[in-house]
Design a protein around this motif. Structure first.
Motif, short mmCIF file in Angstrom:
data_model
loop_
_atom_site.label_atom_id
_atom_site.label_comp_id
_atom_site.label_asym_id
_atom_site.label_seq_id
_atom_site.Cartn_x
_atom_site.Cartn_y
_atom_site.Cartn_z
N ARG B 16 -22.41 13.75 1.05
CA ARG B 16 -23.64 12.97 0.92
C ARG B 16 -23.60 12.21 -0.38
O ARG B 16 -23.33 12.78 -1.44
N ILE B 17 -23.84 10.95 -0.29
CA ILE B 17 -23.80 10.09 -1.48
C ILE B 17 -25.14 9.38 -1.61
O ILE B 17 -25.68 8.91 -0.61
N ALA B 18 -25.66 9.34 -2.81
CA ALA B 18 -26.90 8.60 -3.04
C ALA B 18 -26.75 7.72 -4.27
O ALA B 18 -26.09 8.10 -5.24
N LEU B 161 -19.55 21.14 -4.39
CA LEU B 161 -19.16 20.14 -5.38
C LEU B 161 -20.27 19.10 -5.57
O LEU B 161 -20.83 18.59 -4.60
N VAL B 162 -20.59 18.83 -6.83
CA VAL B 162 -21.56 17.78 -7.15
C VAL B 162 -20.94 16.87 -8.20
O VAL B 162 -20.46 17.35 -9.23
N VAL B 163 -20.93 15.59 -7.97
CA VAL B 163 -20.39 14.63 -8.93
C VAL B 163 -21.48 13.60 -9.25
O VAL B 163 -22.15 13.12 -8.33
N VAL B 164 -21.66 13.30 -10.52
CA VAL B 164 -22.63 12.26 -10.90
C VAL B 164 -21.94 11.24 -11.81
O VAL B 164 -21.40 11.58 -12.86
N VAL B 165 -21.93 10.01 -11.36
CA VAL B 165 -21.30 8.90 -12.08
C VAL B 165 -22.42 7.94 -12.48
O VAL B 165 -23.34 7.71 -11.70
N TYR B 166 -22.34 7.37 -13.69
CA TYR B 166 -23.40 6.46 -14.11
C TYR B 166 -22.90 5.42 -15.10
O TYR B 166 -21.85 5.58 -15.71
N THR B 167 -23.67 4.35 -15.23
CA THR B 167 -23.32 3.31 -16.19
C THR B 167 -23.98 3.62 -17.54
O THR B 167 -24.83 4.50 -17.64
N ASP B 168 -23.61 2.86 -18.58
CA ASP B 168 -24.06 3.21 -19.93
C ASP B 168 -25.56 3.02 -20.15
O ASP B 168 -26.09 3.50 -21.16
N GLY B 169 -26.23 2.34 -19.22
CA GLY B 169 -27.68 2.23 -19.33
C GLY B 169 -28.33 3.60 -19.39
O GLY B 169 -29.36 3.79 -20.06
N ALA B 202 -30.53 11.64 -8.05
CA ALA B 202 -30.35 10.29 -8.60
C ALA B 202 -31.69 9.72 -9.06
O ALA B 202 -31.80 9.15 -10.15
N ASP B 203 -32.72 9.90 -8.24
CA ASP B 203 -34.05 9.38 -8.58
C ASP B 203 -34.60 10.06 -9.83
O ASP B 203 -35.18 9.41 -10.70
N ALA B 204 -34.45 11.39 -9.91
CA ALA B 204 -34.99 12.14 -11.05
C ALA B 204 -34.30 11.72 -12.35
O ALA B 204 -34.93 11.59 -13.40
N LEU B 205 -33.01 11.49 -12.25
CA LEU B 205 -32.22 11.10 -13.42
C LEU B 205 -32.65 9.72 -13.91
O LEU B 205 -32.84 9.48 -15.11
N LEU B 206 -32.83 8.81 -12.96
CA LEU B 206 -33.24 7.46 -13.30
C LEU B 206 -34.67 7.48 -13.86
O LEU B 206 -34.96 6.79 -14.85
N ALA B 207 -35.54 8.28 -13.26
CA ALA B 207 -36.92 8.37 -13.73
C ALA B 207 -36.96 8.91 -15.16
O ALA B 207 -37.71 8.43 -16.01
N VAL B 223 -26.92 4.92 -11.00
CA VAL B 223 -26.54 6.33 -10.89
C VAL B 223 -26.00 6.58 -9.48
O VAL B 223 -26.61 6.15 -8.49
N VAL B 224 -24.84 7.24 -9.40
CA VAL B 224 -24.26 7.61 -8.11
C VAL B 224 -24.13 9.14 -8.08
O VAL B 224 -23.55 9.72 -9.00
N VAL B 225 -24.68 9.76 -7.05
CA VAL B 225 -24.54 11.21 -6.90
C VAL B 225 -23.79 11.50 -5.61
O VAL B 225 -24.11 10.95 -4.56
N LEU B 226 -22.76 12.33 -5.71
CA LEU B 226 -22.00 12.74 -4.53
C LEU B 226 -22.09 14.25 -4.43
O LEU B 226 -21.91 14.96 -5.42
#
Lengths: 247, 247
Positions: B16-18, B161-169, B202-207, B223-226
């Protein structure tokens, strides 16, 4: 006379797109390819192709078509021109022996419209509130001859719009049992019953087709639902993907 | 001795990817570009680039990088080679004056692994059950010099497995107020509290990041969550997109 103060009203809408996709029974690879791409002038396009026959060969053809179209759209080429270019490329490479259907469903923010491009005998459902249409004018797949033209329908991007695009797996569902599915009719009844989310509508449509095929789909089936709704939430763009895997 | 009958067990998992993505405050265009592409040998890749600076110029750079990488991946080129090719192309075109970060997050069904490719100073979060890692070895963006190498991490595709990728923002959120965000720490606490779905995470992290920036993000944030989970449901692939639009 008093003049009322000018107000700058910003209408917020949200485009919601959902996809549900299943392989023909007992094949590991779908002949349908679907991808979404950002448009360079704002918005996005969903591109769906179904290669002739099923399995590996069909997959290679539909991937080639989708890739060609997406590359052109990303360069700013218009949808209809991208469809024609993909058709010419396929015809040149396969000498008319291999064909592929194509649907492009674009949210074009520059023109504020939804643009539907179709080279696919399967109809497209378009609903607006109480009204609905089944776009079923004759349309030929890519690669059948030189100078294949797509059918293009452009609509203002406004709340209440529902578009459902699908591959022929949905049209053929139930044919084996002599109960072919009338997709537009099924969509109409699903929309009348309740106000389904795009994912609920796509899932319900696919479930209906699979039931007609005794859960052993006779062909790859892909369903794309696009819905425009009023939006009062945040400015966050969201995408989610679910990919089941047998290990 | 009795021999028990051989059984063929098929383990079903679902990837699952969001994605959640927001623009820098008061800019209509994000310098971040994200796209997903099907891999020709099975699986899919999510490609995320963040062009230098923000607005139109950054968007053109990140689109160019993502397009280059996606075209190569679709041809079967390996992730690391695609990243290097994009870097060389950017360096050649911009003479080292313009750089872009790149993350590729691939579900590779041929090898049964998740492959993370990183040319981005921003770390990647990797969790497995109770354990978690913050991949933060030094990594340079594309286009900085000739022969830029990506950092590649490969992991077996297995539930938990949980992976979280994000940009420097995300990394820079709160810096204006002197309260920079420790993204990996926030992710850890969100995962401990409950078992969030990828979209919820992803939403919680962005919030969280937007709150630190008083809801006026100082930079584009993606933010990308897998997440890999056990799966007992159907074989349907699903994708959904939500695109808010101000008209």
């Amino acid at each position: 006379m008093t003049s009322s103060p000018k107000r700058c009203t910003i209408r917020l809408v949200e485009v919601r797109i959902a996809v549900a996709k299943v392989n023909k029974y007992a094949t590991s690879e779908s002949g349908d390819t679907l991808e979404a791409v950002e448009r360079p002038n704002g918005g996005l396009s969903v591109v769906l192709a179904d290669g002739q026959t099923s399995g590996r060969g069909a997959k290679a053809v539909s991937m080639m078509v989708v890739r060609k179209v997406i590359t052109l759209l990303a360069e700013g080429v218009r949808d209809g021109a991208a469809a024609r270019a993909a058709s010419d490329a396929l015809f040149t490479e396969k000498k008319g022996q291999v064909i592929s259907t194509l649907n492009i469903c674009s949210v074009d923010l520059r023109s504020g419209t939804i643009v539907l491009t179709r080279n696919n005998p399967a109809p497209i459902f378009v609903g607006r509130g109480e009204k609905s249409d089944c776009l079923e004018a004759e349309s030929v797949p890519l690669g059948t001859s030189r100078d294949v033209r797509p059918l293009i329908t452009e609509m203002v991007l406004e709340p209440g719009l529902v578009v459902v695009v699908y591959t022929d797996g949905l049209v053929h569902a139930g044919r084996r049992r002599g109960q072919p599915m009338d997709a537009c009719e099924v969509i109409r009844s699903l929309l009348e019953e309740q106000d389904p989310s795009p994912q609920e509508l796509a899932d319900a449509l696919l479930a209906h087709a699979m039931k007609l095929d005794d859960d052993r789909p006779a062909d790859d089936i892909s369903v794309v639902v696009l819905k425009v709704v009023h939006h009062a939430g945040d400015d966050v763009r969201r995408m989610s993907i679910r990919l089941p895997i047998a290990q």
